[in-house]
Design a protein around this motif. Structure first.
Motif, PDB file in Angstrom:
ATOM      1  N   VAL A   1       7.868  -9.464 -12.908  1.00 37.49           N
ATOM      2  CA  VAL A   1       8.106  -8.645 -11.724  1.00 37.49           C
ATOM      3  C   VAL A   1       7.008  -7.610 -11.480  1.00 37.49           C
ATOM      4  O   VAL A   1       6.351  -7.607 -10.435  1.00 37.49           O
ATOM      5  N   LEU A   2       6.804  -6.712 -12.443  1.00 35.28           N
ATOM      6  CA  LEU A   2       5.940  -5.559 -12.195  1.00 35.28           C
ATOM      7  C   LEU A   2       4.492  -5.952 -11.927  1.00 35.28           C
ATOM      8  O   LEU A   2       3.862  -5.440 -10.987  1.00 35.28           O
ATOM      9  N   ILE A   3       3.937  -6.823 -12.751  1.00 36.93           N
ATOM     10  CA  ILE A   3       2.529  -7.203 -12.584  1.00 36.93           C
ATOM     11  C   ILE A   3       2.292  -7.943 -11.269  1.00 36.93           C
ATOM     12  O   ILE A   3       1.353  -7.618 -10.527  1.00 36.93           O
ATOM     13  N   PRO A   4       3.126  -8.954 -10.891  1.00 37.43           N
ATOM     14  CA  PRO A   4       2.924  -9.599  -9.586  1.00 37.43           C
ATOM     15  C   PRO A   4       3.060  -8.634  -8.414  1.00 37.43           C
ATOM     16  O   PRO A   4       2.275  -8.700  -7.455  1.00 37.43           O
ATOM     17  N   LEU A   5       4.043  -7.722  -8.478  1.00 35.72           N
ATOM     18  CA  LEU A   5       4.200  -6.752  -7.396  1.00 35.72           C
ATOM     19  C   LEU A   5       2.989  -5.829  -7.315  1.00 35.72           C
ATOM     20  O   LEU A   5       2.498  -5.512  -6.224  1.00 35.72           O
ATOM     21  N   ALA A   6       2.522  -5.388  -8.474  1.00 38.24           N
ATOM     22  CA  ALA A   6       1.344  -4.521  -8.497  1.00 38.24           C
ATOM     23  C   ALA A   6       0.119  -5.249  -7.941  1.00 38.24           C
ATOM     24  O   ALA A   6      -0.705  -4.649  -7.231  1.00 38.24           O
ATOM     25  N   ALA A   7       0.004  -6.547  -8.236  1.00 39.84           N
ATOM     26  CA  ALA A   7      -1.135  -7.316  -7.733  1.00 39.84           C
ATOM     27  C   ALA A   7      -1.128  -7.391  -6.209  1.00 39.84           C
ATOM     28  O   ALA A   7      -2.176  -7.298  -5.563  1.00 39.84           O
ATOM     29  N   VAL A   8       0.066  -7.547  -5.624  1.00 43.41           N
ATOM     30  CA  VAL A   8       0.169  -7.585  -4.162  1.00 43.41           C
ATOM     31  C   VAL A   8      -0.250  -6.253  -3.561  1.00 43.41           C
ATOM     32  O   VAL A   8      -1.001  -6.195  -2.580  1.00 43.41           O
ATOM     33  N   VAL A   9       0.230  -5.159  -4.153  1.00 44.30           N
ATOM     34  CA  VAL A   9      -0.102  -3.828  -3.640  1.00 44.30           C
ATOM     35  C   VAL A   9      -1.600  -3.564  -3.769  1.00 44.30           C
ATOM     36  O   VAL A   9      -2.233  -3.028  -2.846  1.00 44.30           O
ATOM     37  N   VAL A  10      -2.183  -3.930  -4.906  1.00 44.95           N
ATOM     38  CA  VAL A  10      -3.616  -3.728  -5.116  1.00 44.95           C
ATOM     39  C   VAL A  10      -4.429  -4.546  -4.118  1.00 44.95           C
ATOM     40  O   VAL A  10      -5.437  -4.083  -3.561  1.00 44.95           O
ATOM     41  N   LYS A  11      -3.998  -5.772  -3.879  1.00 41.47           N
ATOM     42  CA  LYS A  11      -4.681  -6.625  -2.901  1.00 41.47           C
ATOM     43  C   LYS A  11      -4.649  -5.996  -1.518  1.00 41.47           C
ATOM     44  O   LYS A  11      -5.644  -6.003  -0.790  1.00 41.47           O
ATOM     45  N   ALA A  12      -3.496  -5.450  -1.140  1.00 36.69           N
ATOM     46  CA  ALA A  12      -3.377  -4.817   0.167  1.00 36.69           C
ATOM     47  C   ALA A  12      -4.206  -3.542   0.237  1.00 36.69           C
ATOM     48  O   ALA A  12      -4.859  -3.252   1.247  1.00 36.69           O
ATOM     49  N   ALA A  13      -4.197  -2.765  -0.860  1.00 39.25           N
ATOM     50  CA  ALA A  13      -4.934  -1.506  -0.875  1.00 39.25           C
ATOM     51  C   ALA A  13      -6.438  -1.729  -0.885  1.00 39.25           C
ATOM     52  O   ALA A  13      -7.208  -0.830  -0.514  1.00 39.25           O
ATOM     53  N   GLY A  14      -6.857  -2.917  -1.295  1.00 40.21           N
ATOM     54  CA  GLY A  14      -8.286  -3.194  -1.332  1.00 40.21           C
ATOM     55  C   GLY A  14      -8.944  -3.096   0.030  1.00 40.21           C
ATOM     56  O   GLY A  14     -10.132  -2.768   0.141  1.00 40.21           O
ATOM     57  N   GLY A  15      -8.196  -3.377   1.082  1.00 44.45           N
ATOM     58  CA  GLY A  15      -8.755  -3.281   2.432  1.00 44.45           C
ATOM     59  C   GLY A  15      -8.659  -1.896   3.030  1.00 44.45           C
ATOM     60  O   GLY A  15      -9.104  -1.680   4.165  1.00 44.45           O
ATOM     61  N   GLY A  16      -8.056  -0.959   2.269  1.00 43.22           N
ATOM     62  CA  GLY A  16      -7.938   0.404   2.761  1.00 43.22           C
ATOM     63  C   GLY A  16      -6.818   0.558   3.784  1.00 43.22           C
ATOM     64  O   GLY A  16      -6.104  -0.391   4.124  1.00 43.22           O
ATOM     65  N   TRP A  17      -6.678   1.783   4.287  1.00 42.08           N
ATOM     66  CA  TRP A  17      -5.638   2.077   5.264  1.00 42.08           C
ATOM     67  C   TRP A  17      -5.827   1.276   6.544  1.00 42.08           C
ATOM     68  O   TRP A  17      -4.873   0.999   7.264  1.00 42.08           O
ATOM     69  N   ALA A  18      -7.082   0.902   6.838  1.00 37.45           N
ATOM     70  CA  ALA A  18      -7.359   0.163   8.074  1.00 37.45           C
ATOM     71  C   ALA A  18      -6.590  -1.153   8.115  1.00 37.45           C
ATOM     72  O   ALA A  18      -6.148  -1.593   9.183  1.00 37.45           O
ATOM     73  N   THR A  19      -6.412  -1.777   6.950  1.00 37.94           N
ATOM     74  CA  THR A  19      -5.670  -3.044   6.899  1.00 37.94           C
ATOM     75  C   THR A  19      -4.213  -2.828   7.273  1.00 37.94           C
ATOM     76  O   THR A  19      -3.640  -3.595   8.053  1.00 37.94           O
ATOM     77  N   PHE A  20      -3.606  -1.773   6.717  1.00 38.41           N
ATOM     78  CA  PHE A  20      -2.215  -1.463   7.061  1.00 38.41           C
ATOM     79  C   PHE A  20      -2.087  -1.086   8.537  1.00 38.41           C
ATOM     80  O   PHE A  20      -1.136  -1.486   9.212  1.00 38.41           O
ATOM     81  N   GLN A  21      -3.047  -0.305   9.022  1.00 38.97           N
ATOM     82  CA  GLN A  21      -3.001   0.119  10.427  1.00 38.97           C
ATOM     83  C   GLN A  21      -3.113  -1.070  11.358  1.00 38.97           C
ATOM     84  O   GLN A  21      -2.386  -1.179  12.354  1.00 38.97           O
ATOM     85  N   GLU A  22      -4.015  -1.973  11.025  1.00 38.09           N
ATOM     86  CA  GLU A  22      -4.184  -3.166  11.856  1.00 38.09           C
ATOM     87  C   GLU A  22      -2.932  -4.039  11.831  1.00 38.09           C
ATOM     88  O   GLU A  22      -2.520  -4.592  12.860  1.00 38.09           O
ATOM     89  N   THR A  23      -2.308  -4.134  10.661  1.00 34.33           N
ATOM     90  CA  THR A  23      -1.089  -4.937  10.538  1.00 34.33           C
ATOM     91  C   THR A  23       0.054  -4.322  11.325  1.00 34.33           C
ATOM     92  O   THR A  23       0.775  -5.019  12.050  1.00 34.33           O
TER      93      THR A  23
END
Length: 247
Positions: free
Chosen positions: A8-30
């Motif tokens: 659970v924890l490692i896969p969830l952390a990997a998803v968050v890290v992947k998303a954070a890699g693009g910075g806030w701009a990725t979240f904003q665009e989404t």
């Protein structure tokens, strides 16, 4: 803890890290994408409505299975688990056969928002039933009989004696129901038609991002849904604690 982390924890952390890699701009665009926003609104709103309905109907079904005696009760008790056992894509095929264009029931909800509601309701109903049913089976009837002997009506006995004992189980099932609802995919793809801005849900939207080569966008949307699920579970837990204290 190691096993839980691996699953659970490692896969969830990997998803968050992947998303954070693009910075806030990725979240904003989404979050500013109209099609993604429409999918988010449809998924969350429908899951909330279905969860509220399940809290009532799931409790009623659990009560009937435990307290009533009728022919076919054991069969019904087994049928409740069918949404658990069916692969989700098979569940979608069953729903399409019953409620699609060639419905033997004369009910065609394919490619409409009603199909999203129906599919989520189908796969989430057992969660409430199976969390409430064991609690009902273990409840002692003496307190209910004492309340009745003191003049309490059946409605009052249920509200003041039985319901407080069921509240934790009901809300636990509601949390599971909501989490499953916002993540559902297989039972939806055939019946809803995945129409953009109409019947497309977030799980399908994530797949669209991946197929388009936008892994960061898919991870960002997945992270947003993780936050939504976490907030919903925390809210349900806080509500359950408050209701239990008042009871």
């Amino acid at each position: 803890m190691t096993w839980f982390s691996l699953l659970v924890l490692i896969p969830l952390a990997a998803v968050v890290v992947k998303a954070a890699g693009g910075g806030w701009a990725t979240f904003q665009e989404t979050l500013t994408n109209p099609q993604t926003l429409a999918a988010l609104r449809l998924t969350v709103a429908t899951s909330l409505v279905v969860t509220a309905l399940n809290m009532v109907m799931g409790t009623v079904i659990a009560w009937v299975l435990v307290r009533d005696r009728f022919w076919g009760r054991r069969v019904l008790d087994v049928v409740i688990d069918i949404p658990f056992a069916l692969p989700t894509i098979v569940a979608g095929l069953v729903l399409l056969s019953l409620y699609g264009a060639e419905s033997p029931l004369g009910v065609d909800v394919a490619n409409t928002r009603a199909s999203v509601f129906l599919a989520i309701a189908f796969v989430t109903l057992p969660f409430i039933v199976r969390t409430v049913q064991p609690v009902l089976e273990e409840l002692e009837r003496d307190v209910e009989e004492a309340a009745a002997s003191l003049g309490a009506t059946p409605a009052t006995t249920f509200r003041r004696v039985v319901l407080p004992a069921l509240v934790p189980a009901i809300f636990a099932g509601a949390a599971l129901s909501f989490a499953r609802g916002i993540s559902e995919y297989g039972s939806l793809v055939l019946l809803s038609g995945n129409l953009p801005n109409r019947t497309e849900v977030t799980s399908v939207r994530v797949l669209t991002y991946l197929e388009g080569g936008n892994a960061a966008g898919a991870a960002a949307l997945a992270t947003i849904m993780l936050v939504v699920a976490l907030l919903a579970i925390v809210a349900l837990d806080m509500t359950q604690r408050r209701v239990s204290r008042r009871a």
